[in-house]
Design a protein around this motif. Sequence first.
Motif, PDB file in Angstrom:
ATOM      1  N   ALA A  35     -47.893  21.862  -8.522  1.00 21.46           N
ATOM      2  CA  ALA A  35     -47.601  22.793  -9.612  1.00 21.46           C
ATOM      3  C   ALA A  35     -46.864  24.009  -9.080  1.00 21.46           C
ATOM      4  N   ARG A  36     -47.204  24.384  -7.826  1.00 24.63           N
ATOM      5  CA  ARG A  36     -46.555  25.551  -7.239  1.00 24.63           C
ATOM      6  C   ARG A  36     -46.014  25.179  -5.884  1.00 24.63           C
ATOM      7  N   THR A  37     -44.985  25.884  -5.443  1.00 19.60           N
ATOM      8  CA  THR A  37     -44.449  25.664  -4.112  1.00 19.60           C
ATOM      9  C   THR A  37     -45.308  26.417  -3.118  1.00 19.60           C
ATOM     10  N   ALA A  38     -45.022  26.207  -1.800  1.00 20.17           N
ATOM     11  CA  ALA A  38     -45.801  26.878  -0.767  1.00 20.17           C
ATOM     12  C   ALA A  38     -45.724  28.387  -0.929  1.00 20.17           C
ATOM     13  N   GLY A  39     -44.619  28.877  -1.403  1.00 20.35           N
ATOM     14  CA  GLY A  39     -44.448  30.315  -1.566  1.00 20.35           C
ATOM     15  C   GLY A  39     -45.156  30.858  -2.794  1.00 20.35           C
ATOM     16  N   GLY A  40     -45.786  29.966  -3.570  1.00 21.36           N
ATOM     17  CA  GLY A  40     -46.539  30.421  -4.725  1.00 21.36           C
ATOM     18  C   GLY A  40     -45.708  30.485  -5.993  1.00 21.36           C
ATOM     19  N   ARG A  41     -44.422  30.136  -5.901  1.00 19.46           N
ATOM     20  CA  ARG A  41     -43.579  30.189  -7.099  1.00 19.46           C
ATOM     21  C   ARG A  41     -43.788  28.914  -7.908  1.00 19.46           C
ATOM     22  N   ARG A  42     -43.746  29.081  -9.210  1.00 23.74           N
ATOM     23  CA  ARG A  42     -43.915  27.909 -10.066  1.00 23.74           C
ATOM     24  C   ARG A  42     -42.612  27.124 -10.093  1.00 23.74           C
ATOM     25  N   ARG A  43     -42.727  25.805  -9.896  1.00 26.91           N
ATOM     26  CA  ARG A  43     -41.519  24.976  -9.927  1.00 26.91           C
ATOM     27  C   ARG A  43     -41.089  24.735 -11.357  1.00 26.91           C
ATOM     28  N   LEU A  44     -39.763  24.708 -11.544  1.00 28.71           N
ATOM     29  CA  LEU A  44     -39.256  24.400 -12.863  1.00 28.71           C
ATOM     30  C   LEU A  44     -39.484  22.921 -13.131  1.00 28.71           C
ATOM     31  N   PRO A  45     -39.845  22.571 -14.365  1.00 30.10           N
ATOM     32  CA  PRO A  45     -40.029  21.152 -14.668  1.00 30.10           C
ATOM     33  C   PRO A  45     -38.694  20.422 -14.560  1.00 30.10           C
ATOM     34  N   ARG A  46     -38.742  19.159 -14.119  1.00 30.83           N
ATOM     35  CA  ARG A  46     -37.501  18.391 -13.984  1.00 30.83           C
ATOM     36  C   ARG A  46     -36.932  18.043 -15.346  1.00 30.83           C
ATOM     37  N   VAL A  47     -35.625  18.234 -15.455  1.00 37.44           N
ATOM     38  CA  VAL A  47     -34.962  17.894 -16.710  1.00 37.44           C
ATOM     39  C   VAL A  47     -34.417  16.480 -16.567  1.00 37.44           C
ATOM     40  N   GLY A  48     -34.744  15.627 -17.548  1.00 32.32           N
ATOM     41  CA  GLY A  48     -34.331  14.236 -17.491  1.00 32.32           C
ATOM     42  C   GLY A  48     -32.833  14.094 -17.696  1.00 32.32           C
ATOM     43  N   LEU A  49     -32.316  12.913 -17.280  1.00 28.66           N
ATOM     44  CA  LEU A  49     -30.885  12.638 -17.398  1.00 28.66           C
ATOM     45  C   LEU A  49     -30.445  12.706 -18.858  1.00 28.66           C
TER      46      LEU A  49
END
Lengths: 272, 283
Positions: free
Chosen positions: B17-31
């Motif tokens: 849900a979060r990267t190592a740096g604590g930032r929330r990852r953006l959800p992947r946008v489908g093709l």
Amino acid sequence: MTSTTSAAGASAVESAAATPAFHITGLEVSFRTRERTVTPLRGLDLDVPRGQFLCILGPSGQGKSTLLRVMAGLQPPTAGEVLAEGRAVTGPDANLGMVFQQDAIPQWLRVRDNVSFGPRMRGVPASEWGPRVDHFIEAVGLAGRERAWPKELSGGMRKRVAIAAVFANDPDILLMDEPFGSLDYFTRAALHETLLKLWAETAKTTVFVTHDVDEAIKLADRIIVVTDGRVGLDVSVDFDRPRGDELRMDPRADELRQGLLEVLQAPARMQS
Amino acid sequence: MSATQLDTAAVSPAVPARTAGGRRRLPRVGLGWRLLGIAVVLVAWQLAALVVDSRGILPSPIEVARDFGFSFFDDAGLRYLGVKTPGYLPNLAYTIGASALAWAIGSVLGAVVGLLSARIQLFRSVSEPLFFVFGAVPALVLAPFFSVWFGQGLENKLVLVAFYCFVSVGLVAQSAAQAFPPSSEEYAATQGLDARARFLHVLVPGTLPVVLAGLRIALATAIAVQTTIELLGSQFGAGRLIALRASQGDLSSIIGLSLALGAIAVALDALLRAIIRGIVRWQ
């Protein structure tokens, strides 16, 4: 001739055995910051016999980690002499293995490659390090996870990788800088068991920095407290091993704990 | 219960849900969503072209596609103007090929010098003026100098594009090496690795993810600089064709060539990302 040679050889062996793992005299370390000069260690003397499990306790900022870094050759002393196995410590060395507080193992190497990192990089033949690596992977409870990446392991398991790696590199001296500080109680307890088992098996001189009095009492043959840049207290810990939770109820252990806490709290009281 | 079982459960590698740096990852946008976005833009463009109703001001996407297809392999008009390879395909291939070659040379040199400059004072003293002074000068300003020094042919463009890639990747590599945790190199030192081995076996792999990310930026830079200097003067390349079409006021061809360059850059970036994912699969 032969008897003379063998007598000389025996004398050399005895001399080597008598040489302490560490002989530190008049150690001083100073750092120059922008505003002032900080001297965490001033005139520290310490001898560590071979095979001993020494714990260094101390309040934050009193120089215990600095002392360990000097012993590892990572921090040059400003003054004084540091001898490891009779030789001056001039820099980091494969014979002075270290486990760090933070995750320092290469994240790009799988578990087995991590554990064999030191001997592989030093060009030790695989036939020599292979069985040792397998043994220590097994000993720290990572058998079956040899192909895992560090990111796939928990913090405790990554610490096991670091411990296996340092033992697999086969140093005579093992230095540990608050290695279990960030782990939960149960993981720490399990790692204490693992470490003591490997220490008993290999008889390596171990110097372990911690700020946890109970951890020191559980692990150490001897505890020193670094205060005001020197060894403020030096006590032997002669409780039978293995030392379990029953030590918490032992009056002698409680007396030792109180004595250590008294010395540890003194600088804080002085500051307040 | 074994000691291993006592340890905290292993972290699942599946989409944190979060990267190592604590930032929330953006959800992947489908093709599908991406294609829908492109379709919306095309429809809006077509409608705007119908409203404007002037090919000279805003050609429609259909007109752009038709013109692009017409000149794709060969174009008599371009031949008449003296273009030796009068088709969009060979000129696009020339631009992309030259960019890729210069990108590879400049990026490798930049990565090596950037990493070394973070550890060896001599390299830092030599490279920092290149990184910070000349790297900040626009390509349009440097291009005439490179033409004088290296001639009008491919060499001057290769050197100029490679230089910008060198600066771009060099700065990223230097920053990555400076931010690299000292404890990792200290750990290697206590394992018996000397300075050279620590550089090769700790610093290089440890900074690789950041340096590889820098390669993506450098690739876009390479295509942009190559096209720009072709605009200034070249026998071949997409930039040369854009300059010719601009002199004719052929907006449709300019848009077609620009979009083609952009599409190729996006495809190359996707390919590079896939390669990077394979290389740093430990992350």
